[in-house]
Design a protein around this motif. Structure first.
Motif, PDB file in Angstrom:
ATOM      1  N   TYR A 224       0.841  -1.202   0.000  1.00  0.00           N
ATOM      2  CA  TYR A 224       0.000   0.000   0.000  1.00  0.00           C
ATOM      3  C   TYR A 224       0.875   1.250   0.000  1.00  0.00           C
ATOM      4  O   TYR A 224       0.635   2.185  -0.769  1.00  0.00           O
ATOM      5  CB  TYR A 224      -0.958  -0.011   1.189  1.00  0.00           C
ATOM      6  CG  TYR A 224      -1.948   1.123   1.134  1.00  0.00           C
ATOM      7  CD1 TYR A 224      -2.931   1.167   0.143  1.00  0.00           C
ATOM      8  CD2 TYR A 224      -1.899   2.163   2.046  1.00  0.00           C
ATOM      9  CE1 TYR A 224      -3.832   2.214   0.068  1.00  0.00           C
ATOM     10  CE2 TYR A 224      -2.802   3.208   1.987  1.00  0.00           C
ATOM     11  CZ  TYR A 224      -3.766   3.229   0.994  1.00  0.00           C
ATOM     12  OH  TYR A 224      -4.658   4.271   0.928  1.00  0.00           O
ATOM     13  N   CYS A 225       1.891   1.279   0.831  1.00  0.00           N
ATOM     14  CA  CYS A 225       2.811   2.425   0.860  1.00  0.00           C
ATOM     15  C   CYS A 225       3.526   2.588  -0.475  1.00  0.00           C
ATOM     16  O   CYS A 225       3.692   3.709  -0.967  1.00  0.00           O
ATOM     17  CB  CYS A 225       3.832   2.266   1.985  1.00  0.00           C
ATOM     18  SG  CYS A 225       3.129   2.516   3.616  1.00  0.00           S
ATOM     19  N   ALA A 226       3.934   1.486  -1.070  1.00  0.00           N
ATOM     20  CA  ALA A 226       4.600   1.552  -2.376  1.00  0.00           C
ATOM     21  C   ALA A 226       3.659   2.103  -3.432  1.00  0.00           C
ATOM     22  O   ALA A 226       4.072   2.883  -4.295  1.00  0.00           O
ATOM     23  CB  ALA A 226       5.103   0.166  -2.774  1.00  0.00           C
ATOM     24  N   SER A 227       2.400   1.716  -3.365  1.00  0.00           N
ATOM     25  CA  SER A 227       1.440   2.223  -4.354  1.00  0.00           C
ATOM     26  C   SER A 227       1.270   3.732  -4.206  1.00  0.00           C
ATOM     27  O   SER A 227       1.157   4.450  -5.199  1.00  0.00           O
ATOM     28  CB  SER A 227       0.099   1.490  -4.249  1.00  0.00           C
ATOM     29  OG  SER A 227      -0.676   1.937  -3.159  1.00  0.00           O
ATOM     30  N   LEU A 228       1.266   4.225  -2.972  1.00  0.00           N
ATOM     31  CA  LEU A 228       1.153   5.668  -2.744  1.00  0.00           C
ATOM     32  C   LEU A 228       2.391   6.406  -3.236  1.00  0.00           C
ATOM     33  O   LEU A 228       2.290   7.446  -3.889  1.00  0.00           O
ATOM     34  CB  LEU A 228       0.935   5.958  -1.255  1.00  0.00           C
ATOM     35  CG  LEU A 228      -0.363   5.458  -0.634  1.00  0.00           C
ATOM     36  CD1 LEU A 228      -0.334   5.685   0.876  1.00  0.00           C
ATOM     37  CD2 LEU A 228      -1.570   6.127  -1.267  1.00  0.00           C
ATOM     38  N   SER A 229       3.571   5.862  -2.927  1.00  0.00           N
ATOM     39  CA  SER A 229       4.806   6.572  -3.264  1.00  0.00           C
ATOM     40  C   SER A 229       5.129   6.535  -4.750  1.00  0.00           C
ATOM     41  O   SER A 229       5.896   7.362  -5.232  1.00  0.00           O
ATOM     42  CB  SER A 229       5.983   6.052  -2.437  1.00  0.00           C
ATOM     43  OG  SER A 229       6.358   4.764  -2.832  1.00  0.00           O
TER      44      SER A 229
END
Length: 122
Positions: free
Chosen positions: A64-69
């Motif tokens: 999820y964090c990777a998708s945001l970044s």
């Protein structure tokens, strides 16, 4: 019983679980690479970096964090479903990761609130 004669429970790492999740979701390479980096960092053996969550939750939180970044937005529901975890388990894992990552939290710490829609206290 294991070969060593103990009752050890096999415990896969966050990166092992991330591999399973990535088989379920089609992602750009940049997003998958960032998720692998985060899963290794926060689901590894370093007690200073470890996020207190299960390996599947850390893997999902890292994704999820990777998708945001990387601006490849996935919903929490999509990721939780692919990871076979609950929404609250995902939220409990991704927020600590995001708080530690400057590209997500922002230098002033307000970036996370902006991403989550929370106001928080100053």
């Amino acid at each position: 019983m294991s070969e060593r004669g103990t009752d050890e429970v096999p415990w896969d790492s966050a990166t092992d679980h991330l591999e399973d999740i990535l088989e379920e979701i089609d992602l750009p390479e940049e997003t998958a690479d960032r998720a692998e980096e985060l899963a290794a960092r926060y689901g590894g053996a370093d007690p200073e970096a470890h996020v207190r969550a299960t390996p599947p939750s850390i893997a999902a939180g890292a994704l999820y964090c990777a998708s945001l970044s990387t601006n490849f937005y996935l919903t929490q529901a999509e990721i939780a479903d692919a990871a076979d975890i609950s929404g609250p388990s995902l939220r409990n894992a991704w927020k600590p990761i995001a708080e530690r990552e400057s590209d997500l939290a922002g230098d002033d710490g307000r970036g996370l609130r902006r991403l989550t829609g929370g106001g928080g206290r100053d």
